[in-house]
Scaffold this active site. Structure first.
Site, PDB file in Angstrom:
ATOM      1  N   ASP A  46       0.883  -1.157   0.000  1.00  9.93           N
ATOM      2  CA  ASP A  46       0.000   0.000   0.000  1.00  9.93           C
ATOM      3  C   ASP A  46       0.928   1.217   0.000  1.00  9.93           C
ATOM      4  O   ASP A  46       2.156   1.072  -0.009  1.00  9.93           O
ATOM      5  CB  ASP A  46      -0.917  -0.019   1.227  1.00  9.93           C
ATOM      6  CG  ASP A  46      -0.139   0.269   2.482  1.00  9.93           C
ATOM      7  OD1 ASP A  46      -0.763   0.410   3.528  1.00  9.93           O
ATOM      8  OD2 ASP A  46       1.092   0.343   2.414  1.00  9.93           O
ATOM      9  N   SER A  47       0.368   2.424   0.035  1.00  8.34           N
ATOM     10  CA  SER A  47       1.225   3.609  -0.191  1.00  8.34           C
ATOM     11  C   SER A  47       1.571   4.322   1.101  1.00  8.34           C
ATOM     12  O   SER A  47       2.337   5.283   1.101  1.00  8.34           O
ATOM     13  CB  SER A  47       0.459   4.608  -1.061  1.00  8.34           C
ATOM     14  OG  SER A  47      -0.703   4.996  -0.333  1.00  8.34           O
ATOM     15  N   GLY A  48       0.994   3.876   2.198  1.00  7.86           N
ATOM     16  CA  GLY A  48       1.203   4.617   3.437  1.00  7.86           C
ATOM     17  C   GLY A  48       0.084   5.600   3.701  1.00  7.86           C
ATOM     18  O   GLY A  48      -0.079   6.073   4.825  1.00  7.86           O
ATOM     19  N   GLY A  49      -0.718   5.887   2.693  1.00  2.42           N
ATOM     20  CA  GLY A  49      -1.809   6.849   2.854  1.00  2.42           C
ATOM     21  C   GLY A  49      -2.699   6.487   4.028  1.00  2.42           C
ATOM     22  O   GLY A  49      -2.936   7.290   4.925  1.00  2.42           O
ATOM     23  N   PHE A  50      -3.159   5.256   4.054  1.00  2.00           N
ATOM     24  CA  PHE A  50      -4.087   4.825   5.108  1.00  2.00           C
ATOM     25  C   PHE A  50      -3.421   4.852   6.476  1.00  2.00           C
ATOM     26  O   PHE A  50      -3.988   5.344   7.449  1.00  2.00           O
ATOM     27  CB  PHE A  50      -4.597   3.418   4.827  1.00  2.00           C
ATOM     28  CG  PHE A  50      -5.619   2.936   5.819  1.00  2.00           C
ATOM     29  CD1 PHE A  50      -5.277   1.977   6.767  1.00  2.00           C
ATOM     30  CD2 PHE A  50      -6.901   3.453   5.823  1.00  2.00           C
ATOM     31  CE1 PHE A  50      -6.217   1.530   7.695  1.00  2.00           C
ATOM     32  CE2 PHE A  50      -7.852   3.006   6.746  1.00  2.00           C
ATOM     33  CZ  PHE A  50      -7.507   2.046   7.681  1.00  2.00           C
TER      34      PHE A  50
ATOM     35  N   GLN B  80     -11.769   6.911  -4.010  1.00  2.00           N
ATOM     36  CA  GLN B  80     -12.266   7.330  -2.709  1.00  2.00           C
ATOM     37  C   GLN B  80     -13.631   7.994  -2.900  1.00  2.00           C
ATOM     38  O   GLN B  80     -14.257   7.839  -3.956  1.00  2.00           O
ATOM     39  CB  GLN B  80     -11.264   8.277  -2.025  1.00  2.00           C
ATOM     40  CG  GLN B  80      -9.950   7.606  -1.617  1.00  2.00           C
ATOM     41  CD  GLN B  80     -10.071   6.698  -0.418  1.00  2.00           C
ATOM     42  OE1 GLN B  80     -11.150   6.550   0.191  1.00  2.00           O
ATOM     43  NE2 GLN B  80      -8.969   6.034  -0.058  1.00  2.00           N
TER      44      GLN B  80
ATOM     45  N   ASP C 218      -7.797  -7.728   0.966  1.00  2.00           N
ATOM     46  CA  ASP C 218      -6.779  -7.947   1.998  1.00  2.00           C
ATOM     47  C   ASP C 218      -7.390  -7.572   3.342  1.00  2.00           C
ATOM     48  O   ASP C 218      -8.283  -6.706   3.401  1.00  2.00           O
ATOM     49  CB  ASP C 218      -5.548  -7.071   1.750  1.00  2.00           C
ATOM     50  CG  ASP C 218      -5.705  -5.707   2.416  1.00  2.00           C
ATOM     51  OD1 ASP C 218      -6.341  -4.836   1.789  1.00  2.00           O
ATOM     52  OD2 ASP C 218      -5.261  -5.542   3.578  1.00  2.00           O
TER      53      ASP C 218
ATOM     54  N   CYS D 252     -12.676 -28.566   8.224  1.00  2.00           N
ATOM     55  CA  CYS D 252     -11.465 -27.940   7.690  1.00  2.00           C
ATOM     56  C   CYS D 252     -10.367 -28.980   7.503  1.00  2.00           C
ATOM     57  O   CYS D 252     -10.182 -29.853   8.345  1.00  2.00           O
ATOM     58  CB  CYS D 252     -10.976 -26.846   8.643  1.00  2.00           C
ATOM     59  SG  CYS D 252      -9.493 -26.019   8.062  1.00  2.00           S
TER      60      CYS D 252
ATOM     61  N   CYS E  87      -7.100 -28.183   7.085  1.00  2.70           N
ATOM     62  CA  CYS E  87      -5.793 -27.510   7.219  1.00  2.70           C
ATOM     63  C   CYS E  87      -4.885 -28.275   8.169  1.00  2.70           C
ATOM     64  O   CYS E  87      -5.317 -29.164   8.918  1.00  2.70           O
ATOM     65  CB  CYS E  87      -5.995 -26.078   7.709  1.00  2.70           C
ATOM     66  SG  CYS E  87      -6.114 -25.886   9.497  1.00  2.70           S
TER      67      CYS E  87
ATOM     68  N   CYS F 212      -6.097 -28.333  11.776  1.00  6.45           N
ATOM     69  CA  CYS F 212      -7.293 -29.148  12.017  1.00  6.45           C
ATOM     70  C   CYS F 212      -7.029 -30.631  11.802  1.00  6.45           C
ATOM     71  O   CYS F 212      -7.707 -31.483  12.381  1.00  6.45           O
ATOM     72  CB  CYS F 212      -8.425 -28.680  11.113  1.00  6.45           C
ATOM     73  SG  CYS F 212      -9.012 -27.039  11.601  1.00  6.45           S
TER      74      CYS F 212
ATOM     75  N   HIS G  60      -4.697 -21.619  10.627  1.00  6.34           N
ATOM     76  CA  HIS G  60      -6.079 -22.030  10.362  1.00  6.34           C
ATOM     77  C   HIS G  60      -6.917 -20.885   9.772  1.00  6.34           C
ATOM     78  O   HIS G  60      -7.629 -21.063   8.783  1.00  6.34           O
ATOM     79  CB  HIS G  60      -6.745 -22.549  11.633  1.00  6.34           C
ATOM     80  CG  HIS G  60      -8.228 -22.713  11.472  1.00  6.34           C
ATOM     81  ND1 HIS G  60      -8.795 -23.777  10.793  1.00  6.34           N
ATOM     82  CD2 HIS G  60      -9.260 -21.899  11.824  1.00  6.34           C
ATOM     83  CE1 HIS G  60     -10.113 -23.627  10.752  1.00  6.34           C
ATOM     84  NE2 HIS G  60     -10.423 -22.492  11.358  1.00  6.34           N
TER      85      HIS G  60
HETATM   86  C1  LIG Z   1      -9.728  -2.304   7.872  1.00 10.28           C
HETATM   87  N1  LIG Z   1     -10.297  -1.326   6.989  1.00 10.28           N
HETATM   88  C2  LIG Z   1      -9.541  -0.709   6.011  1.00 10.28           C
HETATM   89  N2  LIG Z   1      -9.992   0.254   5.213  1.00 10.28           N
HETATM   90  C3  LIG Z   1      -8.961   0.644   4.438  1.00 10.28           C
HETATM   91  C4  LIG Z   1      -8.860   1.642   3.489  1.00 10.28           C
HETATM   92  C5  LIG Z   1      -7.627   1.847   2.865  1.00 10.28           C
HETATM   93  C6  LIG Z   1      -7.494   2.949   1.897  1.00 10.28           C
HETATM   94  O1  LIG Z   1      -8.444   3.605   1.548  1.00 10.28           O
HETATM   95  N3  LIG Z   1      -6.237   3.181   1.487  1.00 10.28           N
HETATM   96  N4  LIG Z   1      -6.018   4.213   0.627  1.00 10.28           N
HETATM   97  C7  LIG Z   1      -6.537   1.052   3.183  1.00 10.28           C
HETATM   98  C8  LIG Z   1      -6.653   0.054   4.140  1.00 10.28           C
HETATM   99  C9  LIG Z   1      -7.858  -0.135   4.771  1.00 10.28           C
HETATM  100  N5  LIG Z   1      -8.244  -0.981   5.781  1.00 10.28           N
END
Ligand SMILES: CNc1nc2cc(C(=O)NN)ccc2[nH]1
Length: 372
Positions: free
Chosen positions: A96-100, A193, A270, A308, A310, A313, A339
């Site tokens: 991810d970019s670090g934004g969140f 967004q 994710d 399951c 796995c 299990c 699990h």
């Molecule tokens: C657990 N909820 C959740 N919402 C997210 C939203 C973003 C996002 O908008 N990144 N630009 C990232 C990780 C997130 N994790």
């Protein structure tokens, strides 16, 4: 025309829903979609070895740019040969970019057109991230799929605030595309967004689609809104995204949300949920959540989930796993983490099989019947 680093092949659309069966090809392999991506925030999916992730069918894992920038630093990872080499993982990696993280973890100072000034959540040090800086870090980390630097506004924020935010996020996305050094080997995705505002989600999607990214993320969800509100946003957002490119819903990972996201045309997910709840002894099972630390499992010699297949299990009981967790034996965390990840990856396998046979809605009904 350069060949894109990541391509999406739409194999089949479900007859009754917006679900799609597809494949994503990256420089580190080809993976079936819809897919769930285990989160390895600091270049490790907590308590899991790469071999274990592979044997359970994980194809792409996540790493967090903000965390790796702070520790050990992107220059050290680059010197190690990039994230794949550094963590001995030869399949797909998405950063991810670090934004969140900046908007959710760090103490915010302020957001300007240039970027975001904030405090390091570990030591209070003043930091600054811009689209150019975030993309440079992701380039150094070497992930196959990278996220644009964006602002993730609160879902219920005002129309006016979010309108300004998505317009800046689109300008940041364009700056990121210009700063991106390796488009042939690393695919940069745009992030839609817009909070809960339909018109702003449409504007954000339109702006980003016009920039022709190789894939698109839907951000700003799973941030406190209801599942119904999230599904409503997906209802009108995914159809705005190109059918021939991957769609990635960020931060979503409960079984019901995965099924409902797939039905609305999402390909990639994710979430830290499976590994996070595993560490406090909560397990996902076909009959709903099971808190194996509870006293009632002390003499329960059944597996976590009798349906399951796995490693945990097949070889261990609730009683044994409860004992390990109660005595702080690290092996206990490994078994619950294994699990839970296996459970979600197996759920995605079942979802792909259901799409293949146009019976995803029946599968959803059967799943919820048991899961509760
Ligand atoms: C657990 N909820 C959740 N919402 C997210 C939203 C973003 C996002 O908008 N990144 N630009 C990232 C990780 C997130 N994790």
């Amino acid at each position: 025309m350069t060949t894109p680093a990541v391509t999406y092949n739409l194999i089949k659309k479900d007859k009754h829903t917006g679900a799609r069966l597809g494949q994503i090809t990256t420089p580190h392999g080809t993976f079936d979609t819809p897919m769930f991506m285990p989160v390895g925030t600091q270049a490790s999916v907590k308590a899991m070895a790469p071999e274990e992730l592979k044997e359970m069918g994980a194809g792409v894992i996540l790493a967090n740019t903000y965390h790796l920038w702070l520790r050990p630093g992107e220059d050290l990872v680059e010197e190690a040969g990039g994230l794949h080499q550094f963590m001995n993982w030869d399949q797909g990696i998405l950063t991810d970019s670090g934004g969140f993280q900046v908007f959710s973890l760090a103490e915010l100072r302020n957001i300007t057109e240039e970027g975001v000034h904030f405090k390091n959540h570990l030591n209070g040090q003043k930091l600054f991230l811009s689209p150019e800086k975030a993309i440079a870090i992701e380039n150094a980390l070497g992930a196959d799929i990278m996220m644009s630097f964006d602002e993730c506004p609160p879902f219920f924020e005002s129309y006016d605030y979010i309108k300004k935010s998505i317009e800046r996020t689109s300008r940041w996305a364009e700056r990121g595309l210009r700063a991106h050094k390796n488009p042939q080997t690393q695919a940069l995705f745009g992030i839609v967004q817009g909070g809960g505002h339909k018109a702003l989600r449409e504007q954000s999607a339109r702006d980003l689609v016009s920039l022709d990214f190789p894939g698109y993320s839907i951000g700003g969800l799973s941030v406190g809104e209801s599942k119904a509100e999230m599904n409503h946003v997906l209802d009108f957002t995914t159809p705005l995204l190109p059918e021939n490119k991957p769609r990635y819903l960020m931060g979503v990972g409960s079984p019901d949300a995965l099924i409902d996201g797939v039905i609305r045309g999402v390909d990639m997910f994710d979430c830290v949920l499976p590994t996070r709840i595993a560490r406090n002894g909560t397990c996902m099972t076909s009959k709903g959540r099971l808190v194996v630390k509870n006293a009632k499992y002390a003499r329960d010699f059944r597996p976590l989930d009798e349906k399951c297949n796995c490693y945990a299990c097949r070889n261990y009981t609730r009683a044994y796993i409860r004992h390990l967790l109660k005595t702080d034996e690290i092996f206990g965390l490994r078994l619950t983490s294994y699990h839970n990840l296996y459970f979600l990856l197996d759920l995605m396998r079942k979802i792909r099989a259901a799409i293949k046979e146009d019976r995803l809605l029946d599968f959803r009904a059967e799943f919820f019947e048991e899961y509760g």
